[in-house]
Structures are given as structure tokens and as C-alpha cells.
Design a protein around this motif. Structure first.
Motif, PDB file in Angstrom:
ATOM      1  N   ARG A  85      -5.869   5.312   9.520  1.00  0.00           N
ATOM      2  CA  ARG A  85      -5.366   4.384  10.526  1.00  0.00           C
ATOM      3  C   ARG A  85      -4.095   3.685  10.032  1.00  0.00           C
ATOM      4  O   ARG A  85      -3.120   3.558  10.779  1.00  0.00           O
ATOM      5  N   ALA A  86      -4.074   3.231   8.789  1.00  0.00           N
ATOM      6  CA  ALA A  86      -2.885   2.565   8.250  1.00  0.00           C
ATOM      7  C   ALA A  86      -1.711   3.539   8.169  1.00  0.00           C
ATOM      8  O   ALA A  86      -0.564   3.160   8.454  1.00  0.00           O
ATOM      9  N   ALA A  87      -1.976   4.793   7.802  1.00  0.00           N
ATOM     10  CA  ALA A  87      -0.902   5.781   7.721  1.00  0.00           C
ATOM     11  C   ALA A  87      -0.313   6.066   9.100  1.00  0.00           C
ATOM     12  O   ALA A  87       0.915   6.192   9.252  1.00  0.00           O
ATOM     13  N   GLU A  88      -1.148   6.172  10.119  1.00  0.00           N
ATOM     14  CA  GLU A  88      -0.648   6.441  11.464  1.00  0.00           C
ATOM     15  C   GLU A  88       0.154   5.256  11.998  1.00  0.00           C
ATOM     16  O   GLU A  88       1.183   5.452  12.660  1.00  0.00           O
TER      17      GLU A  88
ATOM     18  N   VAL B 258      12.737  10.940   4.249  1.00  0.00           N
ATOM     19  CA  VAL B 258      12.624  11.030   2.794  1.00  0.00           C
ATOM     20  C   VAL B 258      11.616   9.982   2.349  1.00  0.00           C
ATOM     21  O   VAL B 258      11.851   8.782   2.502  1.00  0.00           O
ATOM     22  N   ALA B 259      10.484  10.435   1.827  1.00  0.00           N
ATOM     23  CA  ALA B 259       9.431   9.544   1.354  1.00  0.00           C
ATOM     24  C   ALA B 259       9.633   9.291  -0.136  1.00  0.00           C
ATOM     25  O   ALA B 259       9.687  10.240  -0.932  1.00  0.00           O
TER      26      ALA B 259
ATOM     27  N   LEU C 243       0.309  11.330   3.771  1.00  0.00           N
ATOM     28  CA  LEU C 243       1.455  10.652   4.362  1.00  0.00           C
ATOM     29  C   LEU C 243       2.503  11.644   4.848  1.00  0.00           C
ATOM     30  O   LEU C 243       3.083  11.469   5.926  1.00  0.00           O
ATOM     31  N   LYS C 244       2.740  12.680   4.112  1.00  0.00           N
ATOM     32  CA  LYS C 244       3.720  13.684   4.539  1.00  0.00           C
ATOM     33  C   LYS C 244       3.279  14.375   5.820  1.00  0.00           C
ATOM     34  O   LYS C 244       4.087  14.608   6.736  1.00  0.00           O
ATOM     35  N   GLU C 245       2.000  14.660   5.924  1.00  0.00           N
ATOM     36  CA  GLU C 245       1.486  15.321   7.130  1.00  0.00           C
ATOM     37  C   GLU C 245       1.583  14.392   8.344  1.00  0.00           C
ATOM     38  O   GLU C 245       1.998  14.819   9.439  1.00  0.00           O
ATOM     39  N   VAL C 246       1.211  13.131   8.182  1.00  0.00           N
ATOM     40  CA  VAL C 246       1.235  12.194   9.312  1.00  0.00           C
ATOM     41  C   VAL C 246       2.673  11.930   9.767  1.00  0.00           C
ATOM     42  O   VAL C 246       2.959  11.898  10.975  1.00  0.00           O
ATOM     43  N   LEU C 247       3.605  11.764   8.840  1.00  0.00           N
ATOM     44  CA  LEU C 247       4.995  11.520   9.205  1.00  0.00           C
ATOM     45  C   LEU C 247       5.596  12.714   9.944  1.00  0.00           C
ATOM     46  O   LEU C 247       6.325  12.547  10.934  1.00  0.00           O
TER      47      LEU C 247
END
Length: 425
Positions: free
Chosen positions: A208-211, A232-233, A243-247
Motif C-alpha cells: 500500500r505504501a509503495a502504491e 531513476v530510483a 518498488l521497481k515493479e510498482v513504479l
């Protein structure tokens, strides 16, 4: 390229990277006494770096916010360190991306997940222009550590922390579990008796926080003057695969996670310092060449002309061949054709003058001309009176500065399960 060192700071300490070619970097860590390094800690680390035999030719520092920059400059003055190039973390990241020949994007969205918050910025690589920026504390490394902590307390294998020291130790242990899940699927105790946390469960807890953070970055990109071409993370949290997948799912543009994402701003600071110093060296060399080119014709034609003009001026100047009077006033005597001059010299203290007395042959009164007394040109100097009292004590000498020393760290007394020795990927 000469050697250059770049420094950045984080909760884990002070990070310093060194490079001699602008492509390969070696890292070094400086621990700090507090939870996060302050400006005095960074200035002391810089003092240590510049005092070494292999001191770098260029040194740059990436600061997290403008207030930190002012405090750092004041601390560097206290450490007698100069010629340090200070740059923001965002500008340092853009400097490193600009120097990467494989990075072919121009407008980027920076997703900087640090220990205390999330920095999101949309900027132009070439010009360094920042189109939009925001910060939130709802998503941070500490938030993820507390999610792991809460899960570990539900396993009934750890006692609830009773003191602040025990709570801090538990959070550090939770951070180690989080970092291990970035490269491994699961974690367990060293004896294998308890399974602590696996990656799937961890992702469910932080989903939830990542989304929410991905939605916030998407809104920021839509508000930007120019939409970003890539995300760029960076930062320590960029290693989390979720995080890469959600972004990528929410922004629908490529997402890049550079190697050692927590060191990218320090690398950019080193490259920035080397570039600025090289430009100043080239500019000073050009100015010296221009001055030399002006001095050559001046020495060839101007100096002889000035010498000739000075000689004729000396010859034609009135009274050039006369010696100046010591008193500044020429001695004058009124003589008459019928008078007989008898010179007499009377010694005078310091301002001695020669007096000529005329003895007339007639009854005319004698004429005497005396130069006025010359005032002394020596200024009186003030000499402070010293006390002759033998009981007067000398002022106490200033105590010698204490050497930099970190306070000892006292670990809590309660027992935590050990992480397994996991092989590196």
C-alpha cells in the motif's frame, strides 16, 4: 583527470567515494556517534581525508537541503578546510547521470527513497533545471523497518522492548532483515529453527505504501512542465525489487536502478568538483597567457621610453641638482655689499641650524637670519605600563582541544535471534 572524492551522508554514516578516471569508484564509510551525521561530523571526515598522504586534488560534498549547506560551510571554516565544492544531492545525481555514456534520456523523474523520507523530482539532465519536486514522510526506510519490526513481534520469539536502547536495537535488526530480502527470498535464524520473514510477506506489508508513492510520483510528472522519459530510483530503498515493479506499472515508462544507488549523489559530487577545478585551472592559465602577452611589448618598448622621459625630467626639473635641507627650510642670509660676513655655528639640540651673523662696517644694526626650529618627525609611541606586582598571576593557558573520539555504544542486554549467513548473489 586527477583524483577526486565525493561525500554524501545518510543514516548509516558518511559515505565517501574516490575516483581517478570518472568511471570507477571506491567507497569508504565513516561512522558517526548520532543516528545521522551532522555538519561537524562531515567536516571532521573531510579533515581526515585531506590530511592523508593521498589527499585528493578535488573534493565535493552533496548536501540534503539548503540549511545543511550553510551549516557545513561554517563547520569547514572551523576545520580550516577550503576549496570544497558543495552541491545538492539532486544536482549530484544529475551530474552522475550526465557523465554516464549509456544513459540516453534527458528528462528524468528521480525517486529517492531515504531513511527519513521520499524525495521525488522531475528535472532536465542537460541543463539541471528542476521542473517539479516534492517530499513525503509517509514512505521511507524507517517506515519499512517498522513494518518488519511489527511482523517480528508477532512471531512470539522476541520480547517486547522495554527501553529506548532495546527499541533501537530491534529496529536495526529489522533493517538488516529488510536489506537481506532485497537479494534473498527468505530470512531465518542462524540455527534454522525459526523462519523470520520471506519476501512475499514483506511485499504484502509494504504494498500500500509503495502504491501511494507511485501515484504521488505520477501526479508530480503530470504537473511537470515537461513529462519525464524515465524513472531513476536512487537511495538505499531503491534496492527493493517491488518498488521497481510498482513504479513501472503506474507510470508506464522505463525504471532504472543504478548500481549502488545510495552512492550516486556522492559520485556526482566528485565529478562536479573535478570539473569545476579543471575549468578554474584552464581559466587561470588563459589569464596568465594574456598578461604575459601584454608585458612583452611593454618591456620591449615602454620601459626604455619611460627611462628616457625620466632622465630628461630629472635634468630639467628646477633644483634637481641641489641637495635637500635636513630641516626642510633653506638657510637665507641678507648680505650687503659693505658688510663683512663672519659665520658662527651654535650647537643646538637635534634641530641644529647654522646662523650667519653680519657685522656691518657702518652703524647699521646687524641683521641676523635664523631658520625656524624643526619639529621632530618622530611620533611618540604608547608603551603600556606593566604591573610590577609580583602577586599578579599569569592568564591561564587555553586547554588543548580534545581529539575526536566516538562515544562507546552500549548494546542492550536482551537476546535477539541471529540472521543466517547468506551468500552474496
Amino acid at each position: 583527470m586527477d583524483s577526486a572524492v565525493g561525500i554524501s551522508m545518510g543514516v548509516s554514516g558518511i559515505r565517501a567515494v574516490r575516483t581517478v578516471d570518472g568511471r570507477s569508484f571506491s567507497a569508504e564509510w565513516f561512522p558517526t556517534a548520532g543516528p545521522s551525521p551532522d555538519a561537524e561530523d562531515v567536516a571532521h571526515a573531510i579533515r581526515v581525508v585531506v590530511d592523508r598522504p593521498d589527499a585528493p586534488h578535488s573534493l565535493g560534498v552533496a548536501f540534503p537541503d539548503p540549511g545543511y549547506s550553510a551549516a557545513l560551510k561554517a563547520a569547514l571554516v572551523e576545520e580550516y578546510v577550503s576549496e570544497v565544492r558543495v552541491i545538492s544531492e539532486v544536482a549530484g545525481t544529475l551530474e552522475q547521470l550526465r557523465a554516464d555514456p549509456e544513459f540516453r534520456y534527458r528528462t528524468v523523474a528521480l525517486y529517492d527513497l531515504g531513511a527519513t523520507g521520499l524525495e521525488m523530482t522531475v528535472a532536465d539532465i542537460d541543463s539541471g533545471t528542476v521542473y517539479a519536486a516534492t517530499r513525503t514522510s509517509e514512505m521511507s526506510g524507517e517506515v519499512l523497518d517498522r513494518a518488519v519490526r511489527d511482523h517480528l513481534l508477532t512471531l512470539d520469539i522476541l520480547a517486547i522492548p522495554r527501553t529506548e536502547a532495546e527499541e533501537h536495537a530491534l529496529l536495526e535488526f529489522s533493517c538488516e532483515v529488510k536489506e537481506a530480502l532485497s537479494t534473498h527470498e527468505a530470512t531465518q535464524t542462524s540455527d534454522g529453527a525459526f523462519r523470520l520473514l520471506d519476501r512475499h510477506m514483506f511485499e504484502l506489508q509494504i504494498m500500500r505504501a509503495a502504491e501511494h508513492s507511485a501515484i504521488a510520483l505520477r501526479d508530480l510528472a503530470e504537473m511537470s512542465e515537461i513529462p519525464p522519459e524515465v524513472v531513476v530510483a536512487v537511495g538505499g530503498g531503491a534496492r527493493i525489487p517491488l518498488l521497481k515493479e510498482v513504479l513501472a506499472r503506474y507510470l508506464r515508462i522505463p525504471v532504472v536502478v543504478p548500481g549502488d544507488p545510495e552512492l550516486i549523489s556522492a559520485r556526482g559530487a566528485a565529478l562536479y568538483a573535478a570539473r569545476v577545478d579543471q575549468q578554474q585551472t584552464a581559466g587561470s592559465g588563459a589569464s596568465r597567457w594574456s598578461v604575459t602577452s601584454l608585458l612583452i611589448p611593454l618591456a620591449r618598448f615602454g620601459l626604455p621610453t619611460l627611462a628616457v622621459l625620466g632622465f630628461f625630467t630629472w635634468m630639467l626639473w628646477p633644483g634637481a641638482g641641489e641637495e635637500p635641507s635636513l630641516t626642510g627650510t633653506q638657510d637665507t642670509a641678507v648680505e650687503k655689499p659693505t658688510a663683512e660676513a663672519v659665520p658662527t655655528t651654535t650647537p643646538l639640540p637635534k634641530a641644529a641650524v647654522t646662523t650667519t651673523v653680519l657685522i656691518p662696517t657702518s652703524d647699521a644694526p646687524p641683521v641676523t637670519t635664523t631658520a625656524p626650529p624643526v619639529s621632530s618627525t618622530t611620533e611618540s609611541q604608547y608603551v603600556p605600563e606593566r604591573s610590577t606586582d609580583e602577586n599578579t598571576e599569569a592568564p591561564p593557558t587555553a586547554p588543548a582541544p580534545r581529539p575526536f573520539q566516538l562515544p562507546p555504544l552500549q548494546l542492550p542486554t536482551f537476546q535477539l535471534p541471529d540472521l543466517p549467513r547468506l551468500p552474496l548473489p
